[in-house]
Write an enzyme that holds these catalytic residues in place. Structure first.
Site: not given
Ligand code: XUL
Ligand code: CO
Length: 435
Positions: A102, A105
């Site tokens: 993300h 992150d």
């Molecule tokens: C949350 C989840 C996230 C997504 C990306 O449950 O799985 O980490 O994969 O935003």
């Protein structure tokens, strides 16, 4: 201080099932050909930033338990750089091809929009350099539209258009960064796209805005020439009480409504499937049936817990059923297996990060070998084909092509009395257990 965190560990290699080395692969032999592809190319493993390098080992009752050097305060540019270094060096140590992130992150935090964009841009420059240095690739990028308090009532479904605009800025930058870094996919997980109470929620407005946001993302993807896949990651709830992207079938209905079923696929997460009351393999089979299978977030839940424990997968049996469905879907194209999984809070050592990933990789590799053996044996597929064979015969074809009254007349004219046929579930389960 960063790459050196993993310096005491050698690169993990395949040593075979007889190995006594805890830091070796027993089943993942990346060059071995399975289903006509090298294992590395079939499975396309990725390590995620958020659980493995960002999460400090906290839970709702307690503080972080991990002592990662890059998580020591302050969270400035130097710490973010160190984290990125550590992350890419770890992926290389595991000898896995991909990683996922993300925006938040990989960057030093920033609250104002200008500073946020600058910080993320610095992160992307550095990631590009690190990808070259460590020979790793990006499976997917995404924007975190759920962590900051501005998103507590949603991002694309927020009642506040200013929040929607903030989200648009993050997604534009994350999508463009994904393109620049050669990412294979772009993911949208709507953790806050839903509601906690209908008392304060206008469902119709939220759905309209949500659909339009997705259409804008797809439009921008084409505008900038991103040829990867846009993926929605379904989840029924947590953190919101009710999330709109509940499961694969719900997402498909949403895509149809906005005319996007040819543009967007799903990223199926094992424990999101189980939280929605389905099995992992059900979600994959459904995505395949609807033509929207994209990618996998590998993990597992806990049968006694109703929340997202995000543990590393450890059941060859479960994964075999999942891999059979992936193969039936034609395997991955742009997708892969991303470890959206975290070690337990008491697993505080660097070694534990290796054990978690090595175990997950080996379980999936072993499941792949079993799935191949089952598919090659052919009995499972033959049984299923035989069960539906009536539909390819003359009678089935007639039923397929006539209207209701004509079909009903046929049943009456032929005085039909179809005989029940065994579904042979126990025999099929026994068959699978032979592998
Ligand atoms: C949350 C989840 C996230 C997504 C990306 O449950 O799985 O980490 O994969 O935003
Ligand atoms: Co996920």
């Amino acid at each position: 201080m960063s790459a050196s965190y993993f310096a005491p560990f050698d690169t993990v290699r395949f040593e075979g099932p007889e190995s006594t080395n805890d830091f070796a692969y027993r089943w993942y032999d990346k060059d071995r050909v399975v289903f006509g592809k090298r294992m590395e190319d079939y499975l396309r493993f990725a390590v995620c930033f958020w659980h493995t390098f960002c999460w400090p080992g906290s839970d709702v009752f307690g503080a972080g338990s991990f002592e990662r050097p890059w998580l020591a305060a302050p969270q400035d540019e130097a710490a973010a750089r160190a984290k990125r270094e550590a992350a890419l060096s770890f992926v290389a140590k595991l000898d896995l091809p991909f990683y996922c992130f993300h925006d938040v992150d990989v960057m030093a935090p920033a609250d104002r929009i200008g500073g946020f964009r600058d910080s993320f841009a610095r992160a992307v420059d550095h990631l590009e350099e690190l990808q070259g240095r460590y020979g790793r690739r990006l499976l997917w990028g995404t924007a975190n539209l759920f962590g900051h308090p501005r998103y507590m009532a949603g991002a694309a479904t927020s009642p506040d258009p200013q929040v929607y605009a903030w989200a648009a800025s993050q997604v534009r930058d994350a999508l463009e960064a994904t393109l620049r870094l050669g990412g294979a996919n772009y993911v949208l997980w709507g953790g806050r796209e839903g509601y906690d109470t209908l008392l304060n929620t206008n469902l119709a407005t939220e759905q309209e805005n949500f659909g339009r946001f997705l259409a804008l993302v797809v439009e921008h993807k084409h505008k900038i020439g991103f040829t990867g896949t846009i993926l929605i990651e379904p989840k029924p709830h947590e953190p919101t009480k009710h999330q709109y992207d509940f499961d694969t079938q719900t997402v498909y209905g949403f895509l149809k409504r906005f005319g996007l079923e040819g543009e967007v696929r799903v990223n199926i997460e094992a424990n999101h499937a189980t939280l929605s009351g389905h099995t992992f393999e059900h979600e994959i089979a459904m995505a395949r049936a609807l033509g929207i299978f994209g990618s996998i977030d590998a993990n597992r839940g806990d049968p006694q817990n109703g929340w997202d424990t995000d543990q590393f997968p450890n059941s060859v049996e479960d994964l075999t059923l999942a891999v059979i469905e992936i193969e039936r879907a034609g395997g991955f194209t742009t997708g892969g297996f991303n470890f959206d999984a975290k070690v337990r809070r008491q697993s505080i050592d660097a070694a534990d990060l290796f054990h978690g990933h090595i175990g997950g990789v080996d379980v999936i590799a072993r499941a792949l070998l079993r799935a191949e053996a089952i598919t090659k044996d052919g009995q499972l597929d033959r049984f299923r084909a035989e069960r539906y064979s009536g539909w390819v015969g003359e009678f089935g074809q007639t039923v397929r092509t006539h209207d209701l009254a004509a079909i009903a007349d046929l049943a009456v004219a032929q005085d039909l009395a179809p005989r029940p046929v065994s579904g042979r579930q126990e025999w099929l389960e026994n068959l699978l257990n032979r592998f």
